[in-house]
Write a protein that holds these residues in place. Structure first.
Motif, mmCIF file in Angstrom:
data_model
loop_
_atom_site.group_PDB
_atom_site.id
_atom_site.type_symbol
_atom_site.label_atom_id
_atom_site.label_comp_id
_atom_site.label_asym_id
_atom_site.label_seq_id
_atom_site.Cartn_x
_atom_site.Cartn_y
_atom_site.Cartn_z
ATOM 1 N N PRO A 193 41.329 -39.297 12.847
ATOM 2 C CA PRO A 193 40.193 -40.273 11.889
ATOM 3 C C PRO A 193 38.630 -40.246 12.478
ATOM 4 O O PRO A 193 37.696 -40.322 11.822
ATOM 5 C CB PRO A 193 40.870 -41.537 12.235
ATOM 6 N N ALA A 194 38.553 -40.311 14.184
ATOM 7 C CA ALA A 194 37.315 -40.560 14.470
ATOM 8 C C ALA A 194 36.396 -39.168 14.230
ATOM 9 O O ALA A 194 35.385 -39.351 13.797
ATOM 10 C CB ALA A 194 37.285 -40.652 15.947
ATOM 11 N N THR A 195 36.952 -37.991 14.155
ATOM 12 C CA THR A 195 36.354 -36.981 13.861
ATOM 13 C C THR A 195 36.017 -36.817 12.414
ATOM 14 O O THR A 195 35.061 -36.559 11.953
ATOM 15 C CB THR A 195 37.178 -35.481 14.326
ATOM 16 N N ALA A 196 37.154 -37.165 11.586
ATOM 17 C CA ALA A 196 36.884 -37.201 10.046
ATOM 18 C C ALA A 196 35.657 -38.157 9.757
ATOM 19 O O ALA A 196 34.990 -37.885 8.902
ATOM 20 C CB ALA A 196 38.274 -37.678 9.398
ATOM 21 N N GLU A 197 35.596 -39.277 10.509
ATOM 22 C CA GLU A 197 34.442 -40.150 10.146
ATOM 23 C C GLU A 197 33.050 -39.724 10.648
ATOM 24 O O GLU A 197 32.233 -39.904 9.687
ATOM 25 C CB GLU A 197 34.808 -41.592 10.827
ATOM 26 N N ALA A 198 33.186 -38.877 11.622
ATOM 27 C CA ALA A 198 31.929 -38.471 11.990
ATOM 28 C C ALA A 198 31.387 -37.338 11.155
ATOM 29 O O ALA A 198 30.340 -37.032 10.844
ATOM 30 C CB ALA A 198 32.039 -37.726 13.404
ATOM 31 N N VAL A 199 32.078 -36.413 10.652
ATOM 32 C CA VAL A 199 32.151 -35.387 9.603
ATOM 33 C C VAL A 199 31.831 -35.933 8.348
ATOM 34 O O VAL A 199 30.621 -35.470 7.561
ATOM 35 C CB VAL A 199 32.980 -34.454 9.617
ATOM 36 N N GLY A 200 32.486 -37.029 7.917
ATOM 37 C CA GLY A 200 32.073 -37.954 6.614
ATOM 38 C C GLY A 200 32.872 -37.002 5.467
ATOM 39 O O GLY A 200 33.823 -36.391 5.421
ATOM 40 N N GLU A 201 32.071 -37.242 4.114
ATOM 41 C CA GLU A 201 32.553 -36.581 2.954
ATOM 42 C C GLU A 201 31.782 -35.335 2.813
ATOM 43 O O GLU A 201 32.248 -34.543 2.054
ATOM 44 C CB GLU A 201 32.314 -37.499 1.858
ATOM 45 N N GLY A 202 30.773 -34.914 3.406
ATOM 46 C CA GLY A 202 30.187 -33.750 3.259
ATOM 47 C C GLY A 202 30.121 -32.891 4.527
ATOM 48 O O GLY A 202 31.106 -32.385 4.911
ATOM 49 N N ALA A 203 28.922 -32.524 5.203
ATOM 50 C CA ALA A 203 28.777 -31.942 6.307
ATOM 51 C C ALA A 203 28.046 -32.631 7.150
ATOM 52 O O ALA A 203 27.358 -33.371 7.302
ATOM 53 C CB ALA A 203 27.732 -30.718 5.901
ATOM 54 N N MET A 204 28.457 -32.008 8.560
ATOM 55 C CA MET A 204 27.921 -32.614 9.834
ATOM 56 C C MET A 204 27.450 -31.417 10.641
ATOM 57 O O MET A 204 27.896 -30.521 10.799
ATOM 58 C CB MET A 204 28.886 -33.361 10.635
ATOM 59 N N TYR A 205 26.098 -31.807 11.025
ATOM 60 C CA TYR A 205 25.250 -30.811 12.164
ATOM 61 C C TYR A 205 25.023 -31.550 13.345
ATOM 62 O O TYR A 205 24.228 -32.678 13.465
ATOM 63 C CB TYR A 205 24.034 -30.152 11.359
ATOM 64 N N ALA A 206 25.518 -31.038 14.409
ATOM 65 C CA ALA A 206 25.225 -31.500 15.783
ATOM 66 C C ALA A 206 24.661 -30.497 16.436
ATOM 67 O O ALA A 206 24.934 -29.649 16.641
ATOM 68 C CB ALA A 206 26.653 -32.022 16.363
ATOM 69 N N LEU A 207 23.288 -30.415 16.590
ATOM 70 C CA LEU A 207 22.608 -29.321 17.141
ATOM 71 C C LEU A 207 21.649 -29.592 18.237
ATOM 72 O O LEU A 207 21.147 -30.666 18.291
ATOM 73 C CB LEU A 207 21.612 -29.082 15.969
ATOM 74 N N THR A 208 21.514 -28.855 19.283
ATOM 75 C CA THR A 208 20.827 -28.598 20.203
ATOM 76 C C THR A 208 20.234 -27.054 20.376
ATOM 77 O O THR A 208 20.839 -26.246 19.819
ATOM 78 C CB THR A 208 21.390 -28.809 21.672
ATOM 79 N N PRO A 209 19.031 -26.874 21.112
ATOM 80 C CA PRO A 209 18.586 -25.720 21.209
ATOM 81 C C PRO A 209 19.813 -24.554 21.894
ATOM 82 O O PRO A 209 20.419 -25.049 22.755
ATOM 83 C CB PRO A 209 17.580 -25.632 22.227
ATOM 84 N N GLY A 210 20.285 -23.653 21.160
ATOM 85 C CA GLY A 210 20.941 -22.483 21.454
ATOM 86 C C GLY A 210 22.278 -22.534 21.136
ATOM 87 O O GLY A 210 23.292 -21.921 21.133
ATOM 88 N N LYS A 211 22.935 -24.076 20.492
ATOM 89 C CA LYS A 211 24.299 -24.109 20.422
ATOM 90 C C LYS A 211 24.248 -25.575 19.920
ATOM 91 O O LYS A 211 23.601 -26.359 19.736
ATOM 92 C CB LYS A 211 24.961 -24.346 21.783
#
Ligand SMILES: Cc1cc2nc3c(=O)[nH]c(=O)nc-3n(C[C@H](O)[C@H](O)[C@H](O)COP(=O)(O)OP(=O)(O)OC[C@H]3O[C@@H](n4cnc5c(N)ncnc54)[C@H](O)[C@@H]3O)c2cc1C
Length: 232
Positions: free
Chosen positions: A45-63
């Motif tokens: 559930p926690a991961t599902a909530e973070a991603v939501g209904e569409g897309a999730m981008y967790a970005l930093t330089p290089g990864k």
């Protein structure tokens, strides 16, 4: 086997391409590791909530970790890493647990509901080492042979590749149907349009990946979507 007409629609490592071109795909320095979570609302559930209904981008330089929801309560993730071919080659993806642990180690200190996209993966993680043909890959006409899709224009993923491949197929069919009995005229017209149409996508694909993983990530990415880059 012999054939009068041959269309190479056989993807990145096309066996037909060498009949037309000496170009071979080169590794871009970016590897995507693909993972899946299932039944996410109930089991993650926690991961599902973070991603939501569409897309999730967790970005930093290089990864970064890029995940999207698919039908049937599935989250499909690309773990994106700028790493050498040697780095990717040193991971034994045949040992799913070891591979998950090795990839997750690149995200030490990240929130557990994000790293769960790696550590809780329910399929064996798959490395997609991103390769590209030279920008604007072209070739001279060779009678009876042509290419479409990644065989013609393999590039960094930018959400266009499958669409371009399908469009190529429909344009090729149209060119042939419009010139009954003259396959050379059809291939010539198809290739002229194909090569002109495709060329700008290489730069766009490079720019999109740079927005995600370049030195200014994640701000480069949010600026892009908010239009700040154009205004600034
Ligand atoms: C990580 C990643 C994410 C992507 N995300 C997206 C996205 O969100 N949206 C998008 O539009 N594109 C995306 N793409 C790009 C997209 O997957 C490709 O551009 C698209 O699949 C190209 O289609 P194609 O038919 O040319 O090649 P392919 O899909 O590779 O199909 C080629 C087919 O030819 C077959 N084949 C190969 N060799 C032979 C042979 N010798 N004999 C018989 N058959 C053979 C293969 O088995 C395969 O079925 C992504 C790519 C990657 C790597």
């Amino acid at each position: 086997m012999t054939s009068d007409v041959l269309v190479g629609a056989d993807g990145a490592w096309s066996r037909i391409r060498p009949l037309l071109s000496d170009a071979t795909p080169t590794y871009t320095g970016t590897t995507f590791v693909e993972t899946y979570l299932y039944d996410v609302d109930r089991r993650h559930p926690a991961t599902a909530e973070a991603v939501g209904e569409g897309a999730m981008y967790a970005l930093t330089p290089g990864k970064g970790i890029v995940a999207h929801r698919e039908a049937g309560d599935i989250i499909h993730t690309y773990v994106e890493l700028n790493r050498s071919a040697e780095w990717a080659g040193a991971i034994d993806f045949g040992d799913a647990d070891a591979a998950r642990a090795r990839v997750a180690a690149e995200f030490e200190g990240w929130a557990p509901h994000l790293t769960a996209l790696i550590t809780d993966g329910e399929t064996a993680p798959v490395a997609r080492m991103i390769h590209t043909l030279p920008d604007g890959h072209r070739w001279e006409r060779v009678p009876g042979v042509t290419l479409l899709g990644d065989a013609a224009h393999l590039m960094r993923p930018s959400g266009d590749g499958a669409n371009l491949a399908m469009f190529d197929g429909s344009e090729l069919a149209g060119a042939i149907a419009d010139r009954p009995g003259d396959i050379e005229a059809a291939f010539t017209a198809y290739e002229e349009a194909l090569l002109a149409r495709t060329e700008p996508f290489y730069a766009e694909a490079r720019e999109l990946l740079d927005l995600c993983l370049g030195d200014r990530a994640p701000y480069s990415f949010t600026d892009f979507f908010s239009g700040a880059a154009e205004q600034g």
